[in-house]
Design an enzyme around this catalytic site. Structure first.
Site, PDB file in Angstrom:
ATOM      1  N   GLU A  38     -37.162  28.704  15.572  1.00 38.03           N
ATOM      2  CA  GLU A  38     -37.438  29.872  16.395  1.00 38.03           C
ATOM      3  C   GLU A  38     -37.452  31.073  15.454  1.00 38.03           C
ATOM      4  OE1 GLU A  38     -34.652  30.608  19.576  1.00 38.03           O
ATOM      5  OE2 GLU A  38     -35.715  32.444  20.142  1.00 38.03           O
ATOM      6  N   ARG A 265     -26.020  17.841  12.451  1.00 34.12           N
ATOM      7  CA  ARG A 265     -26.252  19.139  11.808  1.00 34.12           C
ATOM      8  C   ARG A 265     -25.601  19.157  10.452  1.00 34.12           C
ATOM      9  NH1 ARG A 265     -27.391  23.483  15.217  1.00 34.12           N
ATOM     10  NH2 ARG A 265     -26.698  25.040  13.738  1.00 34.12           N
ATOM     11  N   LYS A 275     -27.596  31.286  13.112  1.00 36.97           N
ATOM     12  CA  LYS A 275     -28.401  32.481  12.878  1.00 36.97           C
ATOM     13  C   LYS A 275     -27.761  33.710  13.503  1.00 36.97           C
ATOM     14  CE  LYS A 275     -32.301  30.370  14.059  1.00 36.97           C
ATOM     15  NZ  LYS A 275     -33.721  30.183  14.449  1.00 36.97           N
TER      16      LYS A 275
HETATM   17  P1  ATP Z   1     -29.357  29.067  16.310  1.00 41.51           P
HETATM   18  O1  ATP Z   1     -28.604  29.113  15.001  1.00 41.51           O
HETATM   19  O2  ATP Z   1     -29.862  30.394  16.730  1.00 41.51           O
HETATM   20  O3  ATP Z   1     -28.712  28.240  17.357  1.00 41.51           O
HETATM   21  P2  ATP Z   1     -30.962  26.912  15.470  1.00 41.51           P
HETATM   22  O4  ATP Z   1     -30.002  26.684  14.388  1.00 41.51           O
HETATM   23  O5  ATP Z   1     -31.076  25.917  16.559  1.00 41.51           O
HETATM   24  O6  ATP Z   1     -30.714  28.331  16.074  1.00 41.51           O
HETATM   25  P3  ATP Z   1     -33.792  26.753  15.201  1.00 41.51           P
HETATM   26  O7  ATP Z   1     -34.688  27.777  14.631  1.00 41.51           O
HETATM   27  O8  ATP Z   1     -33.925  26.445  16.644  1.00 41.51           O
HETATM   28  O9  ATP Z   1     -32.343  27.237  14.838  1.00 41.51           O
HETATM   29  O10 ATP Z   1     -33.836  25.424  14.354  1.00 41.51           O
HETATM   30  C1  ATP Z   1     -35.025  24.799  13.911  1.00 41.51           C
HETATM   31  C2  ATP Z   1     -34.736  23.375  13.583  1.00 41.51           C
HETATM   32  O11 ATP Z   1     -33.731  23.288  12.587  1.00 41.51           O
HETATM   33  C3  ATP Z   1     -34.240  22.599  14.782  1.00 41.51           C
HETATM   34  O12 ATP Z   1     -34.878  21.345  14.820  1.00 41.51           O
HETATM   35  C4  ATP Z   1     -32.780  22.435  14.534  1.00 41.51           C
HETATM   36  O13 ATP Z   1     -32.318  21.235  15.087  1.00 41.51           O
HETATM   37  C5  ATP Z   1     -32.702  22.435  13.006  1.00 41.51           C
HETATM   38  N1  ATP Z   1     -31.421  22.954  12.544  1.00 41.51           N
HETATM   39  C6  ATP Z   1     -30.865  24.141  12.850  1.00 41.51           C
HETATM   40  N2  ATP Z   1     -29.644  24.257  12.299  1.00 41.51           N
HETATM   41  C7  ATP Z   1     -29.407  23.120  11.623  1.00 41.51           C
HETATM   42  C8  ATP Z   1     -28.312  22.619  10.832  1.00 41.51           C
HETATM   43  N3  ATP Z   1     -27.201  23.347  10.634  1.00 41.51           N
HETATM   44  N4  ATP Z   1     -28.426  21.395  10.281  1.00 41.51           N
HETATM   45  C9  ATP Z   1     -29.544  20.674  10.462  1.00 41.51           C
HETATM   46  N5  ATP Z   1     -30.597  21.072  11.185  1.00 41.51           N
HETATM   47  C10 ATP Z   1     -30.549  22.284  11.765  1.00 41.51           C
HETATM   48 MG    MG Z   2     -32.383  26.417  18.379  1.00 36.72          MG
END
Ligand code: ATP
Ligand code: MG
Length: 566
Positions: A38, A265, A275
């Site tokens: 996003e 994650r 974020k």
């Molecule tokens: P927020 O931190 O705002 O909750 P988010 O971490 O979900 O957002 P996105 O932009 O929705 O951020 O993530 C894009 C992709 O990266 C998604 O498929 C998510 O599953 C993956 N992703 C996000 N954070 C992690 C992480 N810490 N480890 C592995 N994959 C991640």
């Molecule tokens: Mg997200």
């Protein structure tokens, strides 16, 4: 053991599954993934794992991976983030097909499919506010309460939904919900919200829409529109999978529905990968920006000097599991050190200079001090890196901590009467220390042994220490930033629930009086050097002669492992 020299080719439960799909002919033998950030912030180390998984698996099986911006929220998304996301993905070493994709391009199709669900009696407009809806959802062992609007006629629902789109209702006064099962054991299936009314200016669609799809309604459908086969995401979406499948099962799809698979994650000790939290650090001025070298953003790590290859290798090494865990940041640093050890040119820099005068250094016929150019190798790990000539004179600086007036046990560096080697140059013996009125040493005097040129004594005598140095008349002034952990706790926020309570009081130390050997002046912006005995340092991309310490030389990961830790 430090980071391993060889990485075994990745194999894991997702790759096993893809292999099985290919063998069975599922998805017509295609492999298509996507990385769907996003655009509401900069990418961080957690995203690096997802990028390596999404692009890596597609590449391993000859498939494609698209970069899709999951841009369905008008309130938080911005162009600025989009550009950085594309740039960061490329920097990490992946090449998203152009043009990149946007969920916001599918708004019309998503809307049409929503009407399709209404017409099938599978969606309805609810006039209740979201708090009421949320309270009625119930919980485990707590029955859900059906909305009084749940059984509206198809015609009424269609008219109301069209009215929602046309802007006839105020923000938040109506939602569209899927009609599934208010008693379902999975809360996600208790009539989830598909659309909200929200008059926000969207960074791409502007004011064309005043209703926006929820993540769940947009995500799987976007996957299906693009022809994604394997939709890989993090574990928190595990309970959403039945809903993902339910939506797709109701729609007239042109081909096989994509399948969602979740993996753990990536979390790291001493930092955060949310974020929202990272934005807070920027907004509150705790760090200097998203690219502050203390930030776990790809921008920050890059500015700090982390090589993209080290991040990729780290992600390969930790692999894919279905159990969330926090990896030691020291392990990541170990990969950084391993990579930089191979690639970073060695230079000499004195961060906290102490004057060292050689009292027997010769002068030339005109009475000027002699300048001697000594040959020093650029990288002992890489013979191709060659060597350079470094000017040596009797007017030097050494590291303040490399001298002790009154040396403690096991201190083998310079002290009165002690002989040490100056790297690549000569043996010197300390004859005198000059102190100021406070008793602080301000200058050290020594004699050099002309017979030890190149750093070896012909009589075979040994010294216990080799020190770095810089010739003062040739020195280039520099500024060096040293960094500590941004959060002092291993798991920030665990203690009090607020990660901000675990911020290190001081995570940056700026040394403004560093003196660097002249060759450092030729370092391109962004390049990383090893300052001998001190660590790896990245030349800032904006400010010349500002260096960020990437990592120290000591492998703390090896120490953790010896202690039997993580
Ligand atoms: P927020 O931190 O705002 O909750 P988010 O971490 O979900 O957002 P996105 O932009 O929705 O951020 O993530 C894009 C992709 O990266 C998604 O498929 C998510 O599953 C993956 N992703 C996000 N954070 C992690 C992480 N810490 N480890 C592995 N994959 C991640
Ligand atoms: Mg997200």
């Amino acid at each position: 053991m430090a980071a391993p020299e060889e990485l075994t080719p990745a194999s894991d439960f997702i790759r096993d599954q893809v292999r099985a799909d290919l063998a069975a002919g599922t998805f017509g033998g295609r492999v298509q993934t996507r990385f769907p950030p996003e655009p509401n912030g900069y990418l961080h180390i957690g995203h690096a794992k997802a990028i390596c998984v999404d692009f890596g698996i597609a590449a391993d099986f000859g498939g494609i991976c698209q970069l899709r911006l999951d841009d369905t929220n008008p309130d938080t998304e911005e162009h600025e983030y989009v550009e950085s996301i594309v740039d960061d993905v490329r920097w990490l070493g992946f090449d998203p097909p152009m043009p990149i994709l946007h969920a916001s391009d599918y708004f019309e199709q998503l809307y049409a499919w929503a009407e399709h669900l209404i017409e099938a009696g599978l969606a309805y407009v609810d006039d209740q506010d979201t708090e009421t809806i949320s309270a009625q959802r119930g919980g485990y062992g707590k029955p859900g309460i059906e909305s009084p609007h749940r059984n509206r006629s198809i015609a009424e629902n269609l008219a109301l939904f069209r009215g929602m789109r046309a802007g006839e209702f105020a923000d938040g006064t109506k939602v569209l919900r899927a009609k599934i099962d208010m008693q379902h054991e999975n809360m996600q299936l208790r009539d989830p919200i598909m659309y909200r009314i929200r008059r926000g200016h969207h960074y791409r669609t502007g004011d064309a829409w005043c209703i926006y799809p929820t993540y769940d309604w947009a995500h799987g459908q976007s996957d299906a529109i693009e022809g994604v086969t394997h939709s890989l995401c993090t574990l928190e979406f595990d309970s959403h999978r039945p809903l993902y499948d339910w939506y797709l099962a109701q729609l007239p799809l042109p081909r096989e529905a994509p399948r969602q698979t979740e993996f753990a994650r990536l979390e790291l000790t001493h930092t955060v990968t949310s974020k929202r939290r990272l934005k807070q650090l920027v907004d509150e001025g705790i760090v200097a920006g998203w690219d502050d070298p203390r930030m776990p953003t790809l921008r920050g790590l890059r500015r700090r000097g982390y090589p993209a290859a080290a991040i990729r290798d780290f992600c390969t090494y930790i692999g894919l599991t279905r159990t969330n865990s926090r990896h030691s940041i020291e392990l990541l640093e170990s990969f950084v050190r391993r990579e930089l050890n191979r690639t970073a040119p060695r230079r000499m820099a004195v961060l906290r200079p102490l004057r060292l005068t050689l009292t027997n250094w010769p002068t030339d016929d005109a009475g000027n001090p002699v300048v001697e150019w000594v040959e020093v190798v650029n990288n002992p790990e890489d013979p191709d890196a060659g060597s350079r000539r470094v000017p040596f004179t009797g007017d030097l600086v050494i590291e303040t901590e490399d001298f002790a007036l009154d040396p403690p046990p096991k201190f083998f560096r310079l002290s009165p009467g002690r002989e040490v080697r100056l790297r690549g140059a000569y043996f010197v013996t300390c004859t005198e220390a000059i102190t100021d009125a406070q008793g602080q040493v301000v200058e050290v005097r020594a004699t050099y042994d002309p017979a030890t040129r190149g750093g070896n004594a012909p009589d075979g005598r040994k010294v216990k220490s080799t020190m770095h140095w810089v010739s003062v008349p040739h020195a280039v002034p520099g500024v060096v930033a040293l960094y500590d952990r941004l959060f002092s706790a291993q798991a920030p926020g665990e203690r009090t629930g607020d990660v901000m309570d675990d911020l290190s009081p001081q995570s940056r130390e700026l040394l403004t009086g560093a003196l660097l050997e002249p060759a450092v002046a030729d370092t391109p912006p962004g390049a990383v050097l090893q300052f001998e005995r001190l660590g790896y340092f990245a030349h800032d991309t904006q400010t010349a002669m500002l260096f960020h310490r990437t990592v120290g030389l000591k492998d703390e990961w090896a120490a953790i492992q010896r202690r039997g830790g993580a």
